[in-house]
Design a protein around this motif. Sequence first.
Motif, PDB file in Angstrom:
ATOM      1  N   UNK A  96       0.868  -1.181   0.000  1.00 54.94           N
ATOM      2  CA  UNK A  96       0.000   0.000   0.000  1.00 54.94           C
ATOM      3  C   UNK A  96       0.904   1.230   0.000  1.00 54.94           C
ATOM      4  N   UNK A  97       1.028   1.884  -1.145  1.00 50.96           N
ATOM      5  CA  UNK A  97       2.025   2.928  -1.386  1.00 50.96           C
ATOM      6  C   UNK A  97       2.166   3.990  -0.318  1.00 50.96           C
ATOM      7  N   UNK A  98       1.089   4.640   0.108  1.00 56.62           N
ATOM      8  CA  UNK A  98       1.253   5.745   1.073  1.00 56.62           C
ATOM      9  C   UNK A  98       1.627   5.301   2.488  1.00 56.62           C
ATOM     10  N   UNK A  99       1.569   4.022   2.775  1.00 58.34           N
ATOM     11  CA  UNK A  99       1.797   3.535   4.134  1.00 58.34           C
ATOM     12  C   UNK A  99       3.291   3.360   4.381  1.00 58.34           C
ATOM     13  N   UNK A 100       3.796   4.033   5.409  1.00 62.80           N
ATOM     14  CA  UNK A 100       5.213   3.906   5.770  1.00 62.80           C
ATOM     15  C   UNK A 100       5.420   3.046   7.009  1.00 62.80           C
ATOM     16  N   UNK A 101       4.371   2.851   7.801  1.00 62.35           N
ATOM     17  CA  UNK A 101       4.487   2.065   9.028  1.00 62.35           C
ATOM     18  C   UNK A 101       3.140   1.440   9.342  1.00 62.35           C
ATOM     19  N   UNK A 102       3.187   0.176   9.748  1.00 53.89           N
ATOM     20  CA  UNK A 102       1.957  -0.529  10.117  1.00 53.89           C
ATOM     21  C   UNK A 102       2.156  -1.224  11.447  1.00 53.89           C
ATOM     22  N   UNK A 103       1.126  -1.184  12.248  1.00 52.47           N
ATOM     23  CA  UNK A 103       1.142  -1.850  13.551  1.00 52.47           C
ATOM     24  C   UNK A 103      -0.079  -2.744  13.647  1.00 52.47           C
ATOM     25  N   UNK A 104       0.153  -3.995  14.030  1.00 53.36           N
ATOM     26  CA  UNK A 104      -0.927  -4.955  14.204  1.00 53.36           C
ATOM     27  C   UNK A 104      -0.914  -5.414  15.657  1.00 53.36           C
ATOM     28  N   UNK A 105      -2.048  -5.272  16.319  1.00 57.31           N
ATOM     29  CA  UNK A 105      -2.184  -5.715  17.700  1.00 57.31           C
ATOM     30  C   UNK A 105      -3.207  -6.843  17.755  1.00 57.31           C
ATOM     31  N   UNK A 106      -2.866  -7.877  18.510  1.00 64.41           N
ATOM     32  CA  UNK A 106      -3.678  -9.090  18.512  1.00 64.41           C
ATOM     33  C   UNK A 106      -3.912  -9.561  19.945  1.00 64.41           C
ATOM     34  N   UNK A 107      -5.139  -9.906  20.228  1.00 69.81           N
ATOM     35  CA  UNK A 107      -5.491 -10.666  21.424  1.00 69.81           C
ATOM     36  C   UNK A 107      -5.868 -12.070  20.980  1.00 69.81           C
ATOM     37  N   UNK A 108      -5.353 -13.068  21.657  1.00 68.15           N
ATOM     38  CA  UNK A 108      -5.604 -14.472  21.321  1.00 68.15           C
ATOM     39  C   UNK A 108      -6.334 -15.105  22.497  1.00 68.15           C
ATOM     40  N   UNK A 109      -7.641 -15.365  22.336  1.00 67.11           N
ATOM     41  CA  UNK A 109      -8.465 -15.888  23.420  1.00 67.11           C
ATOM     42  C   UNK A 109      -8.394 -17.417  23.441  1.00 67.11           C
ATOM     43  N   UNK A 110      -8.043 -18.005  24.589  1.00 65.30           N
ATOM     44  CA  UNK A 110      -7.857 -19.458  24.636  1.00 65.30           C
ATOM     45  C   UNK A 110      -9.178 -20.216  24.765  1.00 65.30           C
ATOM     46  N   UNK A 111      -9.238 -21.370  24.102  1.00 66.84           N
ATOM     47  CA  UNK A 111     -10.338 -22.312  24.237  1.00 66.84           C
ATOM     48  C   UNK A 111      -9.770 -23.670  24.627  1.00 66.84           C
ATOM     49  N   UNK A 112     -10.506 -24.418  25.423  1.00 66.99           N
ATOM     50  CA  UNK A 112     -10.076 -25.733  25.880  1.00 66.99           C
ATOM     51  C   UNK A 112     -11.026 -26.794  25.346  1.00 66.99           C
ATOM     52  N   UNK A 113     -10.455 -27.828  24.768  1.00 64.69           N
ATOM     53  CA  UNK A 113     -11.267 -28.886  24.193  1.00 64.69           C
ATOM     54  C   UNK A 113     -12.064 -29.606  25.289  1.00 64.69           C
ATOM     55  N   UNK A 114     -13.313 -29.949  25.001  1.00 64.65           N
ATOM     56  CA  UNK A 114     -14.142 -30.712  25.924  1.00 64.65           C
ATOM     57  C   UNK A 114     -13.743 -32.183  25.803  1.00 64.65           C
ATOM     58  N   UNK A 115     -13.075 -32.676  26.856  1.00 68.36           N
ATOM     59  CA  UNK A 115     -12.606 -34.055  26.799  1.00 68.36           C
ATOM     60  C   UNK A 115     -11.716 -34.260  25.593  1.00 68.36           C
ATOM     61  N   UNK A 116     -12.032 -35.255  24.807  1.00 66.69           N
ATOM     62  CA  UNK A 116     -11.299 -35.497  23.563  1.00 66.69           C
ATOM     63  C   UNK A 116     -12.202 -35.297  22.355  1.00 66.69           C
ATOM     64  N   UNK A 117     -13.278 -34.499  22.552  1.00 67.69           N
ATOM     65  CA  UNK A 117     -14.231 -34.299  21.460  1.00 67.69           C
ATOM     66  C   UNK A 117     -13.566 -33.544  20.313  1.00 67.69           C
ATOM     67  N   UNK A 118     -13.790 -33.960  19.080  1.00 69.81           N
ATOM     68  CA  UNK A 118     -13.041 -33.385  17.949  1.00 69.81           C
ATOM     69  C   UNK A 118     -13.464 -31.973  17.547  1.00 69.81           C
ATOM     70  N   UNK A 119     -14.635 -31.488  17.980  1.00 68.06           N
ATOM     71  CA  UNK A 119     -15.048 -30.162  17.528  1.00 68.06           C
ATOM     72  C   UNK A 119     -15.889 -29.408  18.566  1.00 68.06           C
ATOM     73  N   UNK A 120     -15.584 -29.594  19.856  1.00 69.80           N
ATOM     74  CA  UNK A 120     -16.284 -28.862  20.908  1.00 69.80           C
ATOM     75  C   UNK A 120     -15.276 -28.349  21.927  1.00 69.80           C
ATOM     76  N   UNK A 121     -15.442 -27.071  22.321  1.00 72.70           N
ATOM     77  CA  UNK A 121     -14.515 -26.442  23.256  1.00 72.70           C
ATOM     78  C   UNK A 121     -15.288 -25.641  24.304  1.00 72.70           C
ATOM     79  N   UNK A 122     -14.617 -25.311  25.385  1.00 76.17           N
ATOM     80  CA  UNK A 122     -15.121 -24.327  26.339  1.00 76.17           C
ATOM     81  C   UNK A 122     -14.127 -23.176  26.406  1.00 76.17           C
ATOM     82  N   UNK A 123     -14.635 -21.975  26.581  1.00 77.31           N
ATOM     83  CA  UNK A 123     -13.793 -20.785  26.654  1.00 77.31           C
ATOM     84  C   UNK A 123     -13.115 -20.752  28.020  1.00 77.31           C
ATOM     85  N   UNK A 124     -11.795 -20.677  28.031  1.00 74.34           N
ATOM     86  CA  UNK A 124     -11.061 -20.551  29.277  1.00 74.34           C
ATOM     87  C   UNK A 124     -10.751 -19.081  29.526  1.00 74.34           C
ATOM     88  N   UNK A 125     -10.180 -18.799  30.658  1.00 69.81           N
ATOM     89  CA  UNK A 125      -9.863 -17.404  30.903  1.00 69.81           C
ATOM     90  C   UNK A 125      -9.710 -17.150  32.395  1.00 69.81           C
TER      91      UNK A 125
END
Length: 302
Positions: A96-125
Amino acid sequence: MDPLTGRIVLGPNRYGKAENRVVRIYRDTVRHEIRDLNVTSSLRGDFEAAHTAGDQRAVLPTDSQKQTIFAYAATHSGGSVEDYGLALARHFVDDIGPVSSARIEIEDFPWERVGDHPYTWTRTGPEVRTAAITVTGAGDTRREWVVAGLKDLVVLKSTGSGFAGFLEDPFTVLEPTDDRVLATSLVARWRYADTAAAWDRTYAGVREVMLDRFAALQSKALQQTLFEMGRAVLEAFPYLAEIRLQAPNKHHFLFDLDRFGIPNRGEVFHADDRPYGLMHVTVQREDAPDAGSAWDEYTGAA
């Protein structure tokens, strides 16, 4: 007071798309994976005309930045959040031509798998992993900084902490103690000396070192605890330039049970959430490389 007569000009400025909530599901196998992110972009560059004349020809809409953030979640988010942030920041600066500096800020919210289920999680925190990536310039002037970290890491030790020998004035009523509950909600951010690092392994290692030091140290004050945690991290990871820690003192006051004829042997406390002491500590190497724009004020996400 004499009037100021200098010409009125545009000062430092930046703009971006704040708090894009990106959820990426990985469906490569029957065992799915999830990544839940809050992503903020912030661009600097030649945007004077947009401010002084309303001329938008150099302005990449914040909506376009949002679309890029989601598109890159599909094409560039297979590694760590730091890799994803670097890819986004490099794109905005390089493409992007006019851009001389970019800053990216990220929050990564953790999830914990329910048992060994292949596609179900609970939100930890409430602990959240964070990252702030800054890319500026091109060619020989290219600079890149990565600041990783965490926030809302709530820790408590029921003994092994005191606070005594402090300065007193006419308004001091606090009683010294050599045995108290020490609790805090930790914010920690550490700066890498370069961008060639094992991001995920370092994150896990830094977290482990900090918690081990918090637990083992016979603390004379929260300030001492934070410094010793930071020093332990830099000793364990020689490619980290500095670490900044912020910690509120989450006070626990012994509750008065004498009026009920019940002894309180340091077992029942009132958790008082405000007001609270707030500590900021930076631990750094004397020979650390220049921080550059790494510690620019955070825009809100991380």
